[in-house]
Motif scaffolding. Structure first.
Motif, mmCIF file in Angstrom:
data_model
loop_
_atom_site.group_PDB
_atom_site.id
_atom_site.type_symbol
_atom_site.label_atom_id
_atom_site.label_comp_id
_atom_site.label_asym_id
_atom_site.label_seq_id
_atom_site.Cartn_x
_atom_site.Cartn_y
_atom_site.Cartn_z
ATOM 1 N N TYR A 30 -9.307 32.405 -17.368
ATOM 2 C CA TYR A 30 -9.029 30.977 -17.426
ATOM 3 C C TYR A 30 -9.766 30.229 -16.326
ATOM 4 C CZ TYR A 30 -5.362 31.955 -20.789
ATOM 5 O OH TYR A 30 -4.681 32.350 -21.904
ATOM 6 N N GLN A 31 -10.191 29.014 -16.649
ATOM 7 C CA GLN A 31 -10.813 28.106 -15.689
ATOM 8 C C GLN A 31 -9.787 27.036 -15.320
ATOM 9 O OE1 GLN A 31 -14.515 26.400 -17.011
ATOM 10 N NE2 GLN A 31 -14.386 24.714 -15.557
ATOM 11 N N ILE A 32 -9.663 26.762 -14.025
ATOM 12 C CA ILE A 32 -8.701 25.766 -13.542
ATOM 13 C C ILE A 32 -9.454 24.648 -12.842
ATOM 14 C CG2 ILE A 32 -6.682 25.348 -12.080
ATOM 15 C CD1 ILE A 32 -6.253 28.438 -12.180
ATOM 16 N N SER A 33 -9.067 23.404 -13.148
ATOM 17 C CA SER A 33 -9.638 22.260 -12.439
ATOM 18 C C SER A 33 -8.604 21.142 -12.378
ATOM 19 C CB SER A 33 -10.913 21.773 -13.117
ATOM 20 O OG SER A 33 -10.654 21.384 -14.442
ATOM 21 N N LEU B 174 -8.014 24.534 -3.643
ATOM 22 C CA LEU B 174 -7.439 24.906 -4.924
ATOM 23 C C LEU B 174 -7.085 26.377 -4.782
ATOM 24 C CD1 LEU B 174 -6.762 24.687 -7.938
ATOM 25 C CD2 LEU B 174 -9.194 24.977 -8.426
ATOM 26 N N MET B 175 -5.829 26.697 -5.058
ATOM 27 C CA MET B 175 -5.375 28.085 -4.960
ATOM 28 C C MET B 175 -4.664 28.453 -6.260
ATOM 29 S SD MET B 175 -4.027 27.933 -0.988
ATOM 30 C CE MET B 175 -3.091 29.423 -1.106
ATOM 31 N N ALA B 176 -4.800 29.723 -6.650
ATOM 32 C CA ALA B 176 -4.152 30.182 -7.878
ATOM 33 C C ALA B 176 -3.887 31.670 -7.793
ATOM 34 C CB ALA B 176 -5.027 29.874 -9.089
ATOM 35 N N SER C 103 -16.309 21.431 -10.312
ATOM 36 C CA SER C 103 -17.091 21.015 -11.481
ATOM 37 C C SER C 103 -17.346 22.209 -12.399
ATOM 38 C CB SER C 103 -18.425 20.421 -11.043
ATOM 39 O OG SER C 103 -19.252 21.444 -10.524
ATOM 40 N N ASN C 104 -17.764 21.915 -13.611
ATOM 41 C CA ASN C 104 -18.112 22.975 -14.562
ATOM 42 C C ASN C 104 -19.347 23.749 -14.116
ATOM 43 O OD1 ASN C 104 -16.020 22.762 -16.480
ATOM 44 N ND2 ASN C 104 -16.980 20.932 -17.325
ATOM 45 N N ASP C 105 -20.147 23.164 -13.204
ATOM 46 C CA ASP C 105 -21.322 23.857 -12.681
ATOM 47 C C ASP C 105 -20.944 25.027 -11.777
ATOM 48 O OD1 ASP C 105 -22.883 22.003 -13.991
ATOM 49 O OD2 ASP C 105 -23.163 20.750 -12.207
ATOM 50 N N ASN C 106 -19.764 24.931 -11.159
ATOM 51 C CA ASN C 106 -19.282 25.973 -10.248
ATOM 52 C C ASN C 106 -17.784 26.174 -10.495
ATOM 53 O OD1 ASN C 106 -19.082 27.813 -8.192
ATOM 54 N ND2 ASN C 106 -19.115 26.296 -6.561
ATOM 55 N N PRO C 107 -17.422 26.707 -11.667
ATOM 56 C CA PRO C 107 -16.015 26.753 -12.073
ATOM 57 C C PRO C 107 -15.160 27.715 -11.244
ATOM 58 C CG PRO C 107 -17.361 27.973 -13.627
ATOM 59 C CD PRO C 107 -18.304 27.319 -12.655
ATOM 60 N N PHE C 108 -13.863 27.416 -11.214
ATOM 61 C CA PHE C 108 -12.862 28.261 -10.564
ATOM 62 C C PHE C 108 -12.204 29.080 -11.673
ATOM 63 C CE2 PHE C 108 -8.655 29.138 -8.778
ATOM 64 C CZ PHE C 108 -8.961 29.494 -7.470
ATOM 65 N N ILE C 109 -12.504 30.378 -11.701
ATOM 66 C CA ILE C 109 -12.062 31.249 -12.803
ATOM 67 C C ILE C 109 -11.020 32.248 -12.302
ATOM 68 C CG2 ILE C 109 -12.804 32.955 -14.533
ATOM 69 C CD1 ILE C 109 -14.128 30.290 -15.034
ATOM 70 N N ILE C 110 -9.961 32.377 -13.077
ATOM 71 C CA ILE C 110 -8.968 33.431 -12.864
ATOM 72 C C ILE C 110 -9.247 34.489 -13.922
ATOM 73 C CG2 ILE C 110 -6.513 34.001 -13.012
ATOM 74 C CD1 ILE C 110 -7.246 32.478 -10.493
ATOM 75 N N ASP C 111 -9.523 35.701 -13.455
ATOM 76 C CA ASP C 111 -9.912 36.781 -14.360
ATOM 77 C C ASP C 111 -8.735 37.316 -15.180
ATOM 78 O OD1 ASP C 111 -12.621 36.742 -13.589
ATOM 79 O OD2 ASP C 111 -12.130 37.899 -11.791
ATOM 80 N N GLU D 23 -4.795 14.626 -13.630
ATOM 81 C CA GLU D 23 -4.369 15.744 -14.477
ATOM 82 C C GLU D 23 -4.929 17.035 -13.926
ATOM 83 O OE1 GLU D 23 -5.977 14.696 -18.337
ATOM 84 O OE2 GLU D 23 -7.910 15.607 -17.898
ATOM 85 N N ALA D 24 -4.414 18.127 -14.445
ATOM 86 C CA ALA D 24 -4.999 19.453 -14.203
ATOM 87 C C ALA D 24 -5.328 20.033 -15.566
ATOM 88 C CB ALA D 24 -4.051 20.358 -13.445
ATOM 89 N N ILE D 25 -6.364 20.866 -15.587
ATOM 90 C CA ILE D 25 -6.845 21.446 -16.832
ATOM 91 C C ILE D 25 -6.925 22.957 -16.667
ATOM 92 C CG2 ILE D 25 -8.772 21.489 -18.483
ATOM 93 C CD1 ILE D 25 -9.357 18.659 -16.714
ATOM 94 N N VAL D 26 -6.306 23.684 -17.570
ATOM 95 C CA VAL D 26 -6.369 25.151 -17.594
ATOM 96 C C VAL D 26 -7.002 25.514 -18.928
ATOM 97 C CG1 VAL D 26 -5.065 27.304 -17.528
ATOM 98 C CG2 VAL D 26 -4.321 25.344 -16.129
ATOM 99 N N LYS D 27 -8.231 26.053 -18.846
ATOM 100 C CA LYS D 27 -9.056 26.270 -20.034
ATOM 101 C C LYS D 27 -9.340 27.755 -20.209
ATOM 102 C CE LYS D 27 -12.426 23.509 -19.598
ATOM 103 N NZ LYS D 27 -13.647 22.708 -19.428
ATOM 104 N N LYS D 28 -9.110 28.267 -21.414
ATOM 105 C CA LYS D 28 -9.405 29.661 -21.720
ATOM 106 C C LYS D 28 -10.913 29.870 -21.737
ATOM 107 C CE LYS D 28 -7.006 31.332 -25.083
ATOM 108 N NZ LYS D 28 -6.572 31.791 -26.403
ATOM 109 N N LYS D 29 -11.365 30.961 -21.106
ATOM 110 C CA LYS D 29 -12.791 31.310 -21.079
ATOM 111 C C LYS D 29 -13.000 32.589 -21.886
ATOM 112 C CE LYS D 29 -15.317 29.220 -18.968
ATOM 113 N NZ LYS D 29 -16.054 28.042 -19.381
ATOM 114 N N ASN D 30 -14.167 32.728 -22.470
ATOM 115 C CA ASN D 30 -14.465 33.941 -23.267
ATOM 116 C C ASN D 30 -14.882 35.089 -22.386
ATOM 117 O OD1 ASN D 30 -13.904 32.465 -25.527
ATOM 118 N ND2 ASN D 30 -16.030 31.898 -25.873
#
Length: 176
Positions: free
Chosen positions: A79-82, A101-103, A131-139, A169-176
């Motif tokens: 997941y990507q968090i922003s 930003l912590m998760a 930014s989407n250029d340097n996303p914060f990803i939770i594996d 807002e906050a956005i939690v987006k599923k990543k492939n």
């Protein structure tokens, strides 16, 4: 002032039956969020008809910034968090006040964190960070029974009073 000083997340302010999951301002846990000296939390009826988004939570002043959310994840995905934030023209106290930003996944999970240097220029228009250029990803979390995501914006180290932040807002987006 409300009887409890902190704002507790309201489940109906989290759009979790979609991808991405959207946390509107009332969907956050906000330390000192129920005290109008420190925060202005938008009313329940704050949906903006023009662009269909909720009004932002506005920080008046705090020395302890903690805006958090949580949601159940599917363990088979990353997941990507922003956060989408902006600053009012009269924002103060942010120079030398590092925002992170912590998760983590699960109550006993290990935190992943990143300093949000993008906020140092105090953007006035709503800006997604990181930014989407340097996303914060939770594996993916395959070996853990507790797959609840805990995340947030924090600035609790400087001890400086700060104000003028808007959390849209906050956005939690599923990543492939």
């Amino acid at each position: 002032m409300a009887s409890k000083p902190h704002h507790d997340a309201e489940a109906d302010a989290i759009e979790k039956d979609q991808d991405p999951i959207i946390f509107n301002p009332r969907g956050f846990n906000i330390v000192w969020g129920n005290d109008s000296r420190y925060w202005r939390i938008p009313p329940r009826s704050s949906l903006n008809i023009n662009n269909n988004v909720a009004e932002a939570a506005e920080l008046n002043q705090v020395s302890w910034l903690e805006v958090t959310g949580s949601v159940q994840l599917m363990p088979s995905a990353s997941y990507q968090i922003s956060f989408k934030v902006s600053f009012k023209g009269d924002a103060f106290g942010w120079s030398g006040a590092p925002v992170f930003l912590m998760a983590k996944v699960g109550k006993k999970g290990k935190y992943k964190w990143r300093r949000l240097k993008e906020l140092e220029n105090l953007p006035k228009t709503p800006t997604e960070v990181p930014s989407n250029d340097n996303p914060f990803i939770i594996d993916k979390v395959l070996d853990q029974p507790d797959t609840r995501l805990y995340f947030g914006l924090y600035e609790v180290w400087s001890g400086k009073w700060k104000g003028g932040l808007r959390v849209h807002e906050a956005i939690v987006k599923k990543k492939n």
